[in-house]
Design a protein around this motif. Sequence first.
Motif, PDB file in Angstrom:
ATOM      1  N   GLN A  55      -2.907 -38.859 -25.330  1.00 37.66           N
ATOM      2  CA  GLN A  55      -2.954 -39.730 -24.155  1.00 37.66           C
ATOM      3  C   GLN A  55      -3.063 -41.196 -24.570  1.00 37.66           C
ATOM      4  O   GLN A  55      -2.395 -42.064 -24.003  1.00 37.66           O
ATOM      5  CB  GLN A  55      -4.139 -39.351 -23.274  1.00 37.66           C
ATOM      6  N   VAL A  56      -3.891 -41.456 -25.568  1.00 39.97           N
ATOM      7  CA  VAL A  56      -4.030 -42.820 -26.082  1.00 39.97           C
ATOM      8  C   VAL A  56      -2.740 -43.275 -26.747  1.00 39.97           C
ATOM      9  O   VAL A  56      -2.252 -44.386 -26.521  1.00 39.97           O
ATOM     10  CB  VAL A  56      -5.199 -42.897 -27.093  1.00 39.97           C
ATOM     11  N   PHE A  57      -2.143 -42.398 -27.532  1.00 40.61           N
ATOM     12  CA  PHE A  57      -0.959 -42.760 -28.316  1.00 40.61           C
ATOM     13  C   PHE A  57       0.258 -43.048 -27.451  1.00 40.61           C
ATOM     14  O   PHE A  57       1.074 -43.916 -27.773  1.00 40.61           O
ATOM     15  CB  PHE A  57      -0.645 -41.625 -29.295  1.00 40.61           C
ATOM     16  N   THR A  58       0.417 -42.339 -26.345  1.00 41.25           N
ATOM     17  CA  THR A  58       1.607 -42.501 -25.505  1.00 41.25           C
ATOM     18  C   THR A  58       1.430 -43.531 -24.401  1.00 41.25           C
ATOM     19  O   THR A  58       2.369 -43.802 -23.657  1.00 41.25           O
ATOM     20  CB  THR A  58       1.999 -41.153 -24.870  1.00 41.25           C
ATOM     21  N   ASP A  59       0.254 -44.110 -24.276  1.00 42.90           N
ATOM     22  CA  ASP A  59       0.000 -45.128 -23.253  1.00 42.90           C
ATOM     23  C   ASP A  59       0.519 -46.471 -23.764  1.00 42.90           C
ATOM     24  O   ASP A  59       0.041 -46.998 -24.774  1.00 42.90           O
ATOM     25  CB  ASP A  59      -1.499 -45.201 -22.960  1.00 42.90           C
ATOM     26  N   SER A  60       1.498 -47.035 -23.074  1.00 41.57           N
ATOM     27  CA  SER A  60       2.123 -48.284 -23.530  1.00 41.57           C
ATOM     28  C   SER A  60       1.156 -49.463 -23.510  1.00 41.57           C
ATOM     29  O   SER A  60       1.406 -50.488 -24.152  1.00 41.57           O
ATOM     30  CB  SER A  60       3.348 -48.607 -22.675  1.00 41.57           C
ATOM     31  N   SER A  61       0.054 -49.345 -22.785  1.00 36.53           N
ATOM     32  CA  SER A  61      -0.909 -50.444 -22.714  1.00 36.53           C
ATOM     33  C   SER A  61      -1.958 -50.376 -23.828  1.00 36.53           C
ATOM     34  O   SER A  61      -2.804 -51.265 -23.932  1.00 36.53           O
ATOM     35  CB  SER A  61      -1.611 -50.441 -21.349  1.00 36.53           C
ATOM     36  N   THR A  62      -1.913 -49.340 -24.659  1.00 35.95           N
ATOM     37  CA  THR A  62      -2.909 -49.179 -25.719  1.00 35.95           C
ATOM     38  C   THR A  62      -2.770 -50.271 -26.772  1.00 35.95           C
ATOM     39  O   THR A  62      -1.653 -50.592 -27.213  1.00 35.95           O
ATOM     40  CB  THR A  62      -2.767 -47.800 -26.389  1.00 35.95           C
ATOM     41  N   ILE A  70       9.737 -32.926 -33.347  1.00 36.71           N
ATOM     42  CA  ILE A  70       9.061 -32.731 -34.616  1.00 36.71           C
ATOM     43  C   ILE A  70       7.927 -33.756 -34.682  1.00 36.71           C
ATOM     44  O   ILE A  70       8.110 -34.925 -34.343  1.00 36.71           O
ATOM     45  CB  ILE A  70      10.028 -32.915 -35.797  1.00 36.71           C
ATOM     46  N   LEU A  71       6.759 -33.324 -35.117  1.00 41.57           N
ATOM     47  CA  LEU A  71       5.576 -34.184 -35.039  1.00 41.57           C
ATOM     48  C   LEU A  71       5.782 -35.526 -35.735  1.00 41.57           C
ATOM     49  O   LEU A  71       5.455 -36.576 -35.177  1.00 41.57           O
ATOM     50  CB  LEU A  71       4.370 -33.457 -35.655  1.00 41.57           C
ATOM     51  N   LYS A  72       6.329 -35.517 -36.954  1.00 41.23           N
ATOM     52  CA  LYS A  72       6.470 -36.780 -37.684  1.00 41.23           C
ATOM     53  C   LYS A  72       7.414 -37.741 -36.968  1.00 41.23           C
ATOM     54  O   LYS A  72       7.198 -38.963 -36.986  1.00 41.23           O
ATOM     55  CB  LYS A  72       6.937 -36.528 -39.111  1.00 41.23           C
ATOM     56  N   ASN A  73       8.442 -37.217 -36.286  1.00 42.70           N
ATOM     57  CA  ASN A  73       9.346 -38.081 -35.530  1.00 42.70           C
ATOM     58  C   ASN A  73       8.652 -38.659 -34.305  1.00 42.70           C
ATOM     59  O   ASN A  73       8.845 -39.820 -33.952  1.00 42.70           O
ATOM     60  CB  ASN A  73      10.585 -37.299 -35.105  1.00 42.70           C
ATOM     61  N   MET A  74       7.833 -37.830 -33.659  1.00 44.85           N
ATOM     62  CA  MET A  74       7.095 -38.292 -32.493  1.00 44.85           C
ATOM     63  C   MET A  74       6.132 -39.411 -32.861  1.00 44.85           C
ATOM     64  O   MET A  74       5.980 -40.398 -32.134  1.00 44.85           O
ATOM     65  CB  MET A  74       6.321 -37.128 -31.874  1.00 44.85           C
ATOM     66  N   LEU A  75       5.484 -39.284 -34.026  1.00 47.29           N
ATOM     67  CA  LEU A  75       4.478 -40.258 -34.428  1.00 47.29           C
ATOM     68  C   LEU A  75       5.080 -41.534 -34.995  1.00 47.29           C
ATOM     69  O   LEU A  75       4.452 -42.587 -34.966  1.00 47.29           O
ATOM     70  CB  LEU A  75       3.543 -39.633 -35.468  1.00 47.29           C
ATOM     71  N   GLU A  76       6.288 -41.457 -35.513  1.00 44.87           N
ATOM     72  CA  GLU A  76       6.896 -42.614 -36.165  1.00 44.87           C
ATOM     73  C   GLU A  76       7.770 -43.436 -35.241  1.00 44.87           C
ATOM     74  O   GLU A  76       8.065 -44.595 -35.522  1.00 44.87           O
ATOM     75  CB  GLU A  76       7.725 -42.151 -37.369  1.00 44.87           C
ATOM     76  N   SER A  77       8.212 -42.876 -34.127  1.00 47.94           N
ATOM     77  CA  SER A  77       9.159 -43.560 -33.270  1.00 47.94           C
ATOM     78  C   SER A  77       8.507 -44.049 -31.993  1.00 47.94           C
ATOM     79  O   SER A  77       8.208 -43.263 -31.091  1.00 47.94           O
ATOM     80  CB  SER A  77      10.341 -42.635 -32.933  1.00 47.94           C
ATOM     81  N   GLU A  78       8.282 -45.357 -31.894  1.00 47.13           N
ATOM     82  CA  GLU A  78       7.726 -45.939 -30.675  1.00 47.13           C
ATOM     83  C   GLU A  78       8.702 -45.807 -29.505  1.00 47.13           C
ATOM     84  O   GLU A  78       8.306 -45.835 -28.352  1.00 47.13           O
ATOM     85  CB  GLU A  78       7.408 -47.425 -30.901  1.00 47.13           C
ATOM     86  N   MET A  79      10.002 -45.672 -29.794  1.00 52.27           N
ATOM     87  CA  MET A  79      10.996 -45.579 -28.740  1.00 52.27           C
ATOM     88  C   MET A  79      10.864 -44.294 -27.935  1.00 52.27           C
ATOM     89  O   MET A  79      11.405 -44.182 -26.851  1.00 52.27           O
ATOM     90  CB  MET A  79      12.405 -45.653 -29.349  1.00 52.27           C
ATOM     91  N   LYS A  80      10.141 -43.323 -28.457  1.00 55.83           N
ATOM     92  CA  LYS A  80       9.989 -42.054 -27.748  1.00 55.83           C
ATOM     93  C   LYS A  80       8.968 -42.151 -26.610  1.00 55.83           C
ATOM     94  O   LYS A  80       8.852 -41.249 -25.808  1.00 55.83           O
ATOM     95  CB  LYS A  80       9.539 -40.962 -28.721  1.00 55.83           C
ATOM     96  N   HIS A  81       8.242 -43.251 -26.541  1.00 59.16           N
ATOM     97  CA  HIS A  81       7.181 -43.374 -25.548  1.00 59.16           C
ATOM     98  C   HIS A  81       7.601 -44.351 -24.452  1.00 59.16           C
ATOM     99  O   HIS A  81       8.332 -45.294 -24.690  1.00 59.16           O
ATOM    100  CB  HIS A  81       5.890 -43.861 -26.214  1.00 59.16           C
ATOM    101  N   ARG A  82       7.108 -44.150 -23.276  1.00 57.18           N
ATOM    102  CA  ARG A  82       7.453 -45.039 -22.178  1.00 57.18           C
ATOM    103  C   ARG A  82       6.258 -45.173 -21.244  1.00 57.18           C
ATOM    104  O   ARG A  82       5.391 -44.301 -21.214  1.00 57.18           O
ATOM    105  CB  ARG A  82       8.668 -44.505 -21.425  1.00 57.18           C
ATOM    106  N   PRO A  83       6.188 -46.267 -20.483  1.00 53.47           N
ATOM    107  CA  PRO A  83       5.053 -46.427 -19.577  1.00 53.47           C
ATOM    108  C   PRO A  83       5.002 -45.267 -18.580  1.00 53.47           C
ATOM    109  O   PRO A  83       6.023 -44.804 -18.093  1.00 53.47           O
ATOM    110  CB  PRO A  83       5.347 -47.750 -18.873  1.00 53.47           C
ATOM    111  N   THR A  84       3.832 -44.796 -18.279  1.00 54.00           N
ATOM    112  CA  THR A  84       3.696 -43.687 -17.345  1.00 54.00           C
ATOM    113  C   THR A  84       2.311 -43.686 -16.723  1.00 54.00           C
ATOM    114  O   THR A  84       1.356 -44.137 -17.333  1.00 54.00           O
ATOM    115  CB  THR A  84       3.925 -42.340 -18.052  1.00 54.00           C
TER     116      THR A  84
END
Length: 213
Positions: free
Chosen positions: A77-84, A121-135
């Motif tokens: 939740q912290v990692f995917t929050d664009s305001s973090t 894949i976990l490493k791709n999720m953690l390395e790519s900021e483009m995968k996250h969006r405000p929500t």
Amino acid sequence: MKRFLRISALILVYFVASARSCNDAGKEDAAFAEAKERAAKDSIASAFSSDSLSPASLRAFESTARYKLTDFADYLQVFTDSSTNPAFKNKARQMIRDLFVSDDVRVEIACPGLMAEKGLILKNMLESEMKHRPTEERMVFDSIRLKQALHRENDTLFSGQLAFRIRCNHAEGQNRPSFTDYDHNAEIFVVKRQITFGSDSLKVWKVYLGEIH
């Protein structure tokens, strides 16, 4: 037993920290510090580096795995929050990585809006900021239960599985219910791995999460 392990771990950390802080206090203090560190290492070896695991130990690891799954939800939740704050995001990234047996496991989260893709894949999720969006989506891992008890795969690996539900709380004003539940499974592993202990190393049992789907 879990409370006992936590208290024991805190005591051992205290001994190790105390030992390191005394290294510059003279030869006698250094010798005393070395003895305490050696005693702490021996205690850890006795508790966590046995060749096999008792049924009680396996049940304790299953309980720890449940807590780690809950921790994953909080960190994600912290990692995917664009305001973090970036510093907190980086810390959450590392803490998520430490929960899993490998960076190569697949993690599928069903909450719409949480991430742009599912089954990353976990490493791709953690390395790519483009995968996250405000929500405004929020999620809770609920009803976590043991689906398959830990069982031995080989001399250094036990495996099992948890079942749980992800409750997605949706933003107001959307044309759907205020929350949606999704059923998921999570692999869990207890692995005997080499860890660094000061200038030495030791093989100990540790519990990790695996693939989530």
